[in-house]
Design a protein around this motif. Structure first.
Motif, PDB file in Angstrom:
ATOM      1  N   TYR A  65       0.841  -1.196   0.000  1.00  0.00           N
ATOM      2  CA  TYR A  65       0.000   0.000   0.000  1.00  0.00           C
ATOM      3  C   TYR A  65       0.881   1.254   0.000  1.00  0.00           C
ATOM      4  CZ  TYR A  65      -3.033   3.677   1.837  1.00  0.00           C
ATOM      5  OH  TYR A  65      -3.693   4.858   2.025  1.00  0.00           O
ATOM      6  N   TYR A  66       1.887   1.285   0.863  1.00  0.00           N
ATOM      7  CA  TYR A  66       2.782   2.430   0.957  1.00  0.00           C
ATOM      8  C   TYR A  66       3.552   2.631  -0.348  1.00  0.00           C
ATOM      9  CZ  TYR A  66       6.423   5.581   2.563  1.00  0.00           C
ATOM     10  OH  TYR A  66       7.265   6.656   2.697  1.00  0.00           O
ATOM     11  N   SER A 112       1.282   3.608  -3.290  1.00  0.00           N
ATOM     12  CA  SER A 112       0.784   4.977  -3.146  1.00  0.00           C
ATOM     13  C   SER A 112       1.864   6.005  -3.455  1.00  0.00           C
ATOM     14  CB  SER A 112       0.239   5.195  -1.735  1.00  0.00           C
ATOM     15  OG  SER A 112      -0.867   4.354  -1.511  1.00  0.00           O
ATOM     16  N   LEU A 167      -0.693   8.621   3.639  1.00  0.00           N
ATOM     17  CA  LEU A 167       0.065   7.448   4.083  1.00  0.00           C
ATOM     18  C   LEU A 167       0.458   7.557   5.550  1.00  0.00           C
ATOM     19  CD1 LEU A 167       2.409   7.153   1.013  1.00  0.00           C
ATOM     20  CD2 LEU A 167       0.500   5.650   1.595  1.00  0.00           C
ATOM     21  N   TYR A 188      -7.970   2.817   1.148  1.00  0.00           N
ATOM     22  CA  TYR A 188      -7.664   3.382   2.454  1.00  0.00           C
ATOM     23  C   TYR A 188      -8.926   3.983   3.055  1.00  0.00           C
ATOM     24  CZ  TYR A 188      -7.657   7.978   0.206  1.00  0.00           C
ATOM     25  OH  TYR A 188      -8.019   9.105  -0.467  1.00  0.00           O
TER      26      TYR A 188
END
Length: 155
Positions: A18-19, A22, A46, A152
């Motif tokens: 995800y990090y 993104s 984030l 998210y």
């Protein structure tokens, strides 16, 4: 952007997909559109301890890292990753708990985001994250979705 930069390094060691996804999305959009403010808004979603200029202006000083806390400054957290796309729903592997009424946002390729409110969790009030935990999320239009899209929500 004409900064004379040949490459960018993303500090992704020990970071989630995800990090990394993104950050790549924010950098790509900033490079393509020149819109740094939108890129920073996307980065501030984030979970991080904040950002510094790093080595941009030479050797970093003592303020280049946050030693005071390990807590994230973000008001958001990763919810999950799309695993399957069907005509009337998606299957999302969970990374954090979701519950009825949560608004979740999906980061689509490019600059588009789609947000929905969770109104159905197969009769449950909430669903927890864990290895292999996934939920069916009903949708009227899944045409813009594909596997590995990240989601998210506000904490």
């Amino acid at each position: 952007l004409s900064l004379g930069v040949d490459s960018l390094k993303i500090e992704g060691r020990m970071k989630s997909e995800y990090y990394v996804g993104s950050v790549v999305r924010a950098y790509r959009n900033a490079i393509d559109t020149g819109d740094i403010e939108t890129g920073m808004r996307d980065l501030n979603i984030l979970e991080s301890r904040g950002y510094t200029a790093g080595f941009f202006a030479g050797a970093p000083n003592a303020d280049a890292q946050n030693y005071e806390t390990r807590d994230s400054k973000s008001e958001y957290c990763a919810v999950g990753v799309i695993a399957e796309v069907h005509t009337d729903h998606v299957i999302m592997e969970l990374r954090n708990e979701i519950k009825l009424g949560d608004e979740i946002s999906f980061l689509l390729p490019g600059t588009e985001k789609i947000s929905i409110v969770i109104n159905d969790l197969d009769g449950k009030q909430k669903a927890s994250a864990g290895q292999g935990n996934a939920v069916k999320i009903p949708m009227t239009d899944t045409s813009k979705f594909q596997p590995l899209i990240l989601a998210y929500k506000r904490k």
